[in-house]
Design an enzyme around this catalytic site. Sequence first.
Site, PDB file in Angstrom:
ATOM      1  CG  MET A  12      47.114  48.372  27.650  1.00 18.45           C
ATOM      2  SD  MET A  12      45.325  48.421  27.406  1.00 18.45           S
ATOM      3  CE  MET A  12      45.388  49.844  26.048  1.00 18.45           C
ATOM      4  N   GLY A  41      40.378  52.396  39.206  1.00 19.15           N
ATOM      5  CA  GLY A  41      39.299  53.472  38.965  1.00 19.15           C
ATOM      6  C   GLY A  41      38.681  53.261  37.936  1.00 19.15           C
ATOM      7  CB  ALA A  42      39.566  52.579  34.433  1.00 23.01           C
ATOM      8  CB  THR A 212      35.957  41.244  48.871  1.00 23.35           C
ATOM      9  OG1 THR A 212      37.095  41.692  48.653  1.00 23.35           O
ATOM     10  CG2 THR A 212      35.031  42.053  48.367  1.00 23.35           C
ATOM     11  N   GLY A 217      33.151  34.763  49.668  1.00 28.28           N
ATOM     12  CA  GLY A 217      32.108  35.699  49.871  1.00 28.28           C
ATOM     13  C   GLY A 217      32.562  37.075  50.321  1.00 28.28           C
ATOM     14  CB  THR A 241      42.655  40.640  37.162  1.00 25.65           C
ATOM     15  OG1 THR A 241      43.504  39.535  36.798  1.00 25.65           O
ATOM     16  CG2 THR A 241      43.427  42.027  36.857  1.00 25.65           C
ATOM     17  CG  ASP A 245      38.798  47.120  40.812  1.00 22.97           C
ATOM     18  OD1 ASP A 245      39.104  47.680  41.926  1.00 22.97           O
ATOM     19  OD2 ASP A 245      39.700  46.946  39.869  1.00 22.97           O
TER      20      ASP A 245
HETATM   21  O1  RIB Z   1      41.992  45.646  40.427  1.00 23.12           O
HETATM   22  C1  RIB Z   1      42.517  45.368  39.009  1.00 23.12           C
HETATM   23  C2  RIB Z   1      43.329  46.390  38.549  1.00 23.12           C
HETATM   24  O2  RIB Z   1      44.471  46.468  39.247  1.00 23.12           O
HETATM   25  C3  RIB Z   1      43.900  45.789  37.311  1.00 23.12           C
HETATM   26  O3  RIB Z   1      42.949  46.142  36.113  1.00 23.12           O
HETATM   27  C4  RIB Z   1      45.062  46.456  37.188  1.00 23.12           C
HETATM   28  O4  RIB Z   1      45.342  47.600  36.231  1.00 23.12           O
HETATM   29  C5  RIB Z   1      45.665  46.859  38.363  1.00 23.12           C
HETATM   30  O5  RIB Z   1      45.600  48.193  38.722  1.00 23.12           O
END
Ligand code: RIB
Length: 297
Positions: A12, A41-42, A212, A217, A241, A245
Amino acid sequence: MTRLLVVGSINMDYVFEASCLPRNGETLGGQSFRRTPGGKGADQAVAAARLGAETWLVGCTGDDAEGHGLLDHLRAEGVCTDHVATTVDAPTGAAAVFACQGESAVTVVPGANHRLTPAHVRTAETLFARSDMVLAELGIPMAAAMEAAALAHRFGKPFLLTASPAGAIPPELLQRVNLFLTNQHELMMGFGDGQTEWRALLAKWPGRIVVTRGDEGAAHVDGQGTLHEQPAFRVPVLDTTGAGDAFAAALAVHWALGIPQAMRMACAVAAMAVRGFGSQSTLPTRQELWDFLENAG
Ligand code: RIB
């Protein structure tokens, strides 16, 4: 449809927005606060699912309101959570994100993420066999990441590792990774010697790393030693943030196009992701990605 298995962290995120980042000893008045789903991961799993991949997540949450809420959210996003463990021994992972005009600083308390064991990763063995590729990152114990790499290797699946949080990578894991995804800082920390610059580091690992570079870029040196650079798409940036991912998931989903073309898709998805607060709020669907690319020319 691409079938992706993600082994990684679930957090979270508590996002504080202010006009600058707080300094040591300072109490700063902020502009907004949000509680948003996160964890590398999420984030990767949701990004892949929105892009149309069949996505399974292996991870661990606490047996608390945050954990249950995050699992509901993941399922609503179309991510299969059958192999997400729940522990009573630790709270769900939490990240404090300080965001300011496109910059951010993050503190993560891994909590339940660090209860993910190699034995639990093995419970998802059939998913390793069914997947097209496996994505992992280092917000989980190294032993769990190494088990994921070993299973991917056993079933002959490409294993993509986001080398974040930054740090030394054990040689057994280095051998098993088909492609590392790093930002420039992580590249220097995980692969550097303090002197070699980023292009030379990529050249030392031909075909093995995509880096990255924020608003510069992304780049990759292929197996023949050719450097491929993909410029970033220019967008108004609210919160970076989770951009890495989003990039990782999009690269995996478009893997079949070859890395230079997949980097273009991944840069587009990362650009779309930084236009909103929170790491998952503005992740695009496949259609939204196509519309964005059409408008970008
Ligand atoms: O890469 C971003 C994520 O890294 C965020 O969502 C936070 O939870 C951290 O783990």
